[in-house]
Design a protein around this motif. Structure first.
Motif, short mmCIF file in Angstrom:
data_model
loop_
_atom_site.label_atom_id
_atom_site.label_comp_id
_atom_site.label_asym_id
_atom_site.label_seq_id
_atom_site.Cartn_x
_atom_site.Cartn_y
_atom_site.Cartn_z
N SER A 170 78.09 47.49 82.22
CA SER A 170 78.01 48.86 82.74
C SER A 170 78.45 49.90 81.71
O SER A 170 78.20 51.09 81.91
CB SER A 170 78.88 48.99 83.99
N ALA A 216 78.39 54.58 91.68
CA ALA A 216 77.63 55.83 91.59
C ALA A 216 78.47 57.05 91.94
O ALA A 216 78.08 58.18 91.64
CB ALA A 216 76.41 55.77 92.50
N SER A 220 81.64 60.14 85.83
CA SER A 220 80.80 59.98 84.65
C SER A 220 79.35 59.73 85.02
O SER A 220 78.43 60.17 84.32
CB SER A 220 81.32 58.84 83.77
N LEU A 221 79.12 59.05 86.14
CA LEU A 221 77.75 58.82 86.59
C LEU A 221 77.18 60.01 87.34
O LEU A 221 75.99 60.31 87.22
CB LEU A 221 77.66 57.56 87.46
N MET A 224 75.65 62.38 84.95
CA MET A 224 74.59 61.86 84.09
C MET A 224 73.23 62.40 84.48
O MET A 224 72.99 62.75 85.65
CB MET A 224 74.53 60.33 84.17
N GLU A 226 69.51 61.89 85.67
CA GLU A 226 69.09 60.95 86.70
C GLU A 226 68.56 59.64 86.12
O GLU A 226 68.88 58.56 86.60
CB GLU A 226 68.04 61.60 87.59
N GLU A 228 69.22 58.27 83.19
CA GLU A 228 70.30 57.51 82.57
C GLU A 228 71.16 56.82 83.61
O GLU A 228 71.53 55.65 83.47
CB GLU A 228 71.17 58.44 81.72
N ARG A 229 71.47 57.54 84.70
CA ARG A 229 72.25 56.95 85.79
C ARG A 229 71.50 55.77 86.39
O ARG A 229 72.09 54.71 86.66
CB ARG A 229 72.55 58.00 86.85
#
Length: 268
Positions: A170, A216, A220-221, A224, A226, A228-229
């Motif tokens: 991850s 999620a 950090s997510l 991000m 969309e 990349e997440r």
């Protein structure tokens, strides 16, 4: 779990990330873990009657309370809780879930309560967002002499090989190692004494999709792009499908709740 390592120094993106949670308030409430009673009781032990089976009579301020994960445990143990949170969406979700809890909009650097008005101040997954010099001065102000401040963290146990592999896939920080290796954020602030530290095993039963949904909600997510997440979450799903410990879609995630506590001196 929220990252505790790379934001302590106050990175340029930290303020943006700190305000991102409100966009996911309901998901945060649904997917983030709670805190073990043993860890909460240990954090408050310096101001708790040793013979008491609960926290009745204690005035506890839950700072950066979010959607009330820690607040809920405190209330269930009988504490009189005041929840302070700067994000209006998170505070609204807390009030929806815990309508009897008193809430205030406010920040750690300027706590909206009177001097020496609470027995304890606690924060779950939050101290890394604070300006510590300002926050600890404010915490000292609102605590009664002899009161306690406690910082609680839910940390995935990367000492377990498959959990370490999940962190690698991850590309998220290994927060348990950071917490164990770093000096406590509570250290070095007057009028507080030395910091005490304890760990509590808090394994969590999860499904793969519940773990993905929890991940999620990390700041950090959330911030991000969309695509990349989506890539990060896809890597996690792939790892969970392939890993023997998680391949059937339901597993126990080894987790540690780390707690730091410090007692305010008796002087003014």
């Amino acid at each position: 779990m929220e990252t505790i390592g790379n934001e302590r120094g106050g990175s340029a993106e930290a303020p943006h990330r700190a305000t991102a949670f409100g966009t996911k308030a309901q998901a945060y409430a649904e997917n983030r873990p709670s805190y073990p009673v043993e860890a909460v009781r240990w954090a408050l032990d310096p101001v708790t009657d040793s013979g008491s089976p609960d926290l009745r009579g204690l005035a506890v301020l839950d700072l950066a309370a979010g959607t009330g994960k820690l607040t809920e445990v405190l209330v269930a143990q009988g504490a009189e809780v005041l929840a302070v949170e700067p994000d209006p969406a998170m505070l609204a979700e807390l009030s929806r879930r815990l309508p009897r809890v008193q809430t205030l909009s406010g920040r750690a650097e300027r706590i909206p309560v009177p001097d020496q008005s609470v027995d304890a101040v606690v924060a779950g997954q939050a101290f890394h967002w604070f300006d510590m010099d300002q926050a600890m001065a404010e915490i000292a102000r609102v605590l009664k002499p002899g009161g306690v401040v406690g910082a609680l963290w839910n940390l995935e146990d990367v000492r377990v090989p498959w959990v370490a592999g999940l962190a690698e896939v991850s590309e998220l920080p290994r927060d348990l190692e950071t917490w164990q290796e770093d000096q406590s954020t509570l250290a070095g602030h007057e009028p507080f004494g030395s910091v005490e530290r304890a760990e509590f095993a808090s394994p969590q039963q999860l499904t793969s999709e519940a773990f993905v949904a929890r991940t999620a909600t990390r700041s950090s997510l959330i911030v991000m792009a969309e695509d990349e997440r989506a890539q990060v979450l896809a890597r996690i799903r792939g790892y969970l499908r392939a890993c023997p410990e998680t391949a059937n879609g339901s597993f126990v995630l080894p987790t540690v709740t780390g707690v730091d506590r410090a007692v305010r001196g008796q002087g003014d």
